[in-house]
Design an enzyme around this catalytic site. Structure first.
Site, short mmCIF file in Angstrom:
data_model
loop_
_atom_site.label_atom_id
_atom_site.label_comp_id
_atom_site.label_asym_id
_atom_site.label_seq_id
_atom_site.Cartn_x
_atom_site.Cartn_y
_atom_site.Cartn_z
N HIS A 25 -23.05 -1.49 -48.51
CA HIS A 25 -21.77 -2.07 -49.32
C HIS A 25 -22.03 -3.47 -49.50
O HIS A 25 -23.09 -4.27 -49.04
CB HIS A 25 -20.60 -1.88 -48.30
CG HIS A 25 -20.40 -3.01 -47.26
ND1 HIS A 25 -19.88 -4.22 -47.34
CD2 HIS A 25 -20.78 -2.87 -45.84
CE1 HIS A 25 -20.02 -4.84 -45.95
NE2 HIS A 25 -20.90 -4.04 -45.07
N CYS A 26 -21.25 -3.94 -50.61
CA CYS A 26 -21.43 -5.45 -51.05
C CYS A 26 -19.94 -6.01 -50.70
O CYS A 26 -19.29 -5.37 -50.02
CB CYS A 26 -22.05 -5.77 -52.22
SG CYS A 26 -21.05 -4.88 -53.46
N ILE A 27 -19.42 -6.94 -51.40
CA ILE A 27 -18.03 -7.49 -51.60
C ILE A 27 -16.97 -6.66 -51.69
O ILE A 27 -16.04 -6.90 -51.05
CB ILE A 27 -18.06 -8.76 -52.35
CG1 ILE A 27 -16.98 -9.60 -52.17
CG2 ILE A 27 -18.14 -8.31 -54.01
CD1 ILE A 27 -16.86 -11.14 -53.07
N ARG A 31 -21.93 1.25 -52.16
CA ARG A 31 -23.08 1.77 -53.16
C ARG A 31 -23.70 2.75 -52.50
O ARG A 31 -24.63 2.68 -51.67
CB ARG A 31 -23.79 0.20 -53.34
CG ARG A 31 -22.97 -0.97 -53.90
CD ARG A 31 -23.98 -2.30 -54.06
NE ARG A 31 -23.23 -3.25 -54.90
CZ ARG A 31 -23.40 -3.49 -56.08
NH1 ARG A 31 -24.21 -2.68 -56.50
NH2 ARG A 31 -22.53 -4.24 -56.62
#
Length: 638
Positions: A25-27, A31
């Site tokens: 995951h990012c912000i 993903r």
């Protein structure tokens, strides 16, 4: 788990867990790397409650969640049985100094048990208070039961830490518990001093060690592991490595029981044979060294012991001082050594009180009050591991203040005349058989000064809001802070030179739809991102492509430099601020190489959005070009 059903639905609609190669995951988004994207039900996911939208970019299947993506990610990992990887941003971040990495590990290990640690400390403290007030008999059943409730976690602390440490190091948690259980096994701990040793190693030296048992002819130097911290963490670290090694070479048909069996058979004896002796000899050396320093100068000894006592406790070295204190009581009727540590719990309480006043973090504020009470009662673990150590500066200020207090105790010649408790319950032990003298008065003065000094230093220089993200749970640390105050009208100025664009027309549909916040888009013409408001950096990811700021008036602003630039893994970005920093409008936050970003194939269009837009009426500038300090967005509080 709060998001378990959402996680199940997401996994099912990306084609099932068998269709998932990996997930990070990012912000704002999960993903996924999928084996076959055609198996994913994109339309179903887009219309799912809790999902903002779905995007496909850079070979990833991106499920946009929003700011609470860390929570959803953990649920997805748990429900799908995926390997818990760090977020992409975290993977690309700097490792940091060795000390910072050590603090992060300790914080991560203690975070899951903080609430029960604080609760146990409160029970221990109040139980001791009830005895001191004469409300309970310390030989009575009520006291014994309450003591078991309060002291159980502390006594068997290595078992709890074995579980959490193995999770941190990537091993099997229950394996860590078994290792710790062996370390605190009563029959082994009961051998210490219970009878005549088989023989004594290094007799007549500071490393003199009685040996009660052997392991295949190898001497085992036993020590007390109950309430210890570092030995089990070290053991868990090597156990996780060893378990992974055996998992690679042991056939699958017998792996389930052969891997843990060999891991235990190697790690537990090594812990007894190597970690135990090292800790034992270090503590003995510390004890003898302290006596030498005290004979040289009580003031220096007090500063040394007071300043480092919490560190000694952390590494289990304090056990080398306890026998010296007991021997002093038996031989001369008083002891100056253990008296010199008196101020540390009061200094810790003062530092945490300052944290409580300064922090805006709800979790930290909630933990602070019971941690203060526990510290005053002499139980320092909740405050040390839960608050002071993760925030770093309060911990250092506690050590400094405790060192000054210890030096004062040495100056006043404070001595203990009975083996008393800790915190306020140690005060009666300073009363001389001849009556009240400077031994007691000096102790009280030192405690007050140490507590006040720690409070003042932490309040003024503690950097609480800068560091408080590390005192929360992992999920909270990854999310932008939420304003707890009523928002006020204000203006957001341009963070850089650039060309204005319509947010609805940019390629990233998550931003274009306004689901992640209302605002504008700017095409930067210069690679400097300046603060658009005065406030606090609530989120800055290690890849440095996105930053969140909570303004002094309550606006929550997210700036995402470029489209999908997380894939650059931090290249071409240089941060000039950290999460938790106080920043002023116009202050440089991030430098970036716009040309290099474009040459790498990424759009430089930058969304500037207000994530708590529902509390405002927004008016964006009509200008085609902007420069720093130009009006970008006007916010009128509803």
């Amino acid at each position: 788990m709060k998001y378990s059903q959402l996680a199940k639905d997401i996994i099912a609609n990306v084609g099932g867990k068998e269709n998932v190669k990996s997930v990070v995951h990012c912000i704002t988004r999960l993903r996924f790397k999928l084996k076959d994207e055609s198996k994913a039900n994109t339309d179903v996911l887009k219309n799912m409650d809790g999902v903002v939208t779905v995007m496909k970019s850079g070979g990833q299947y991106q499920v946009v969640i929003g700011n609470h993506v860390p929570d959803v990610y953990k649920a997805v990992v748990a429900e799908g049985g995926f390997e818990a990887a760090k977020s992409e941003d975290e993977d690309t971040g700097e490792k940091g100094s060795l000390f910072n990495r050590f603090i992060e590990i300790i914080s991560g290990i203690f975070t899951p048990i903080l609430s029960v640690l604080v609760a146990s400390g409160m029970i221990k403290g109040f139980n001791a208070l009830f005895v001191a007030l004469g409300w309970l008999d310390d030989q009575g059943g009520t006291y014994q039961v309450l003591n078991a409730i309060g002291d159980g976690l502390f006594y068997f602390l290595p078992i709890f830490l074995g579980y959490t440490a193995m999770k941190i190091f990537g091993g099997t948690p229950f394996l860590g518990m078994v290792i710790a259980s062996a370390l605190v096994y009563p029959d082994l701990e009961g051998l210490i001093g219970a009878g005549e040793p088989l023989y004594t190693l290094f007799a007549g030296t500071v490393f003199e060690s009685p040996v009660y048992i052997e392991f295949f002819g190898i001497p085992v130097i036993l020590m007390t592991y109950s309430m210890s911290v570092i030995p089990i963490i070290i053991s868990a670290f090597f156990a996780a490595k060893l378990e992974k090694f055996f998992a690679k070479i042991v056939p699958d048909v017998v792996k389930t029981f052969i891997v843990p069996m060999f891991t235990l058979l190697i790690i537990v004896p090594l812990t007894f044979i190597i970690i135990g002796p090292i800790a034992t000899w270090a503590s003995q050396l510390l004890g003898q060294g302290t006596v030498w320093v005290y004979d040289l100068s009580p003031i220096i000894a007090g500063a040394f012991l007071g300043g480092f006592w919490l560190v000694f406790v952390m590494f289990g070295l304090h056990w080398g001082l306890v026998p010296i204190g007991i021997n002093n009581f038996a031989s001369q009727g008083w002891d100056p050594i253990l008296a010199l540590i008196f101020v540390h719990s009061f200094a810790l309480a003062g530092a945490i009180f300052a944290v409580w006043l300064r922090t805006k973090n709800k979790n930290t504020k909630t933990l602070s009050i019971p941690a203060i009470i526990s510290a005053i009662f002499g139980v320092t673990e909740p405050g040390m591991y839960g608050i002071a150590l993760p925030l770093k500066r309060p911990f250092f200020f506690t050590l400094i203040s405790s060192a000054l207090g210890g030096a004062m105790l040495g100056f006043f010649g404070t001595k203990g005349y009975v083996m008393g408790g800790l915190g306020v319950f140690q005060i009666p032990s300073f009363i001389s058989p001849e009556g009240i003298d400077m031994s007691l008065i000096g102790a009280i003065i030192a405690a007050i000064i140490g507590m006040v000094l720690a409070f003042v230093l932490t309040y003024l220089f503690g950097g609480i809001r800068k560091a408080e993200g590390t005192a929360t749970t992992t999920e909270e640390a990854n999310e932008p802070a939420v304003s707890t105050t009523k928002v006020k009208s204000e203006v957001v100025v341009s963070p850089f030179y650039g060309q204005m664009k319509n947010l609805a027309e940019i390629e990233d549909t998550a931003f274009a739809s306004g689901a992640l916040g209302k605002g504008v888009a700017v095409e930067p013409t210069e690679g400097k991102l300046l603060a658009p408001v005065s406030g606090t950096v609530s989120a800055l990811f290690p890849s440095n492509h996105a930053i969140g700021i909570t303004s002094d008036e309550g606006a929550e602003i997210l700036i995402h430099v470029g489209m999908d630039t997380v894939q650059l893994e931090g290249k071409h970005f240089t941060p000039h601020a950290q999460q938790g920093d106080r920043v002023e409008r116009g202050q440089l936050l991030i430098e970036f190489d716009g040309n290099a970003i474009k040459e790498a194939g990424f759009e430089l269009t930058t969304p500037v959005v207000v994530t708590n837009h529902d509390q405002y009426e927004l008016t964006a500038t009509s200008a085609q070009e902007v420069k720093p300090e130009d009006l970008l967005i006007e916010l009128r509080a509803k």
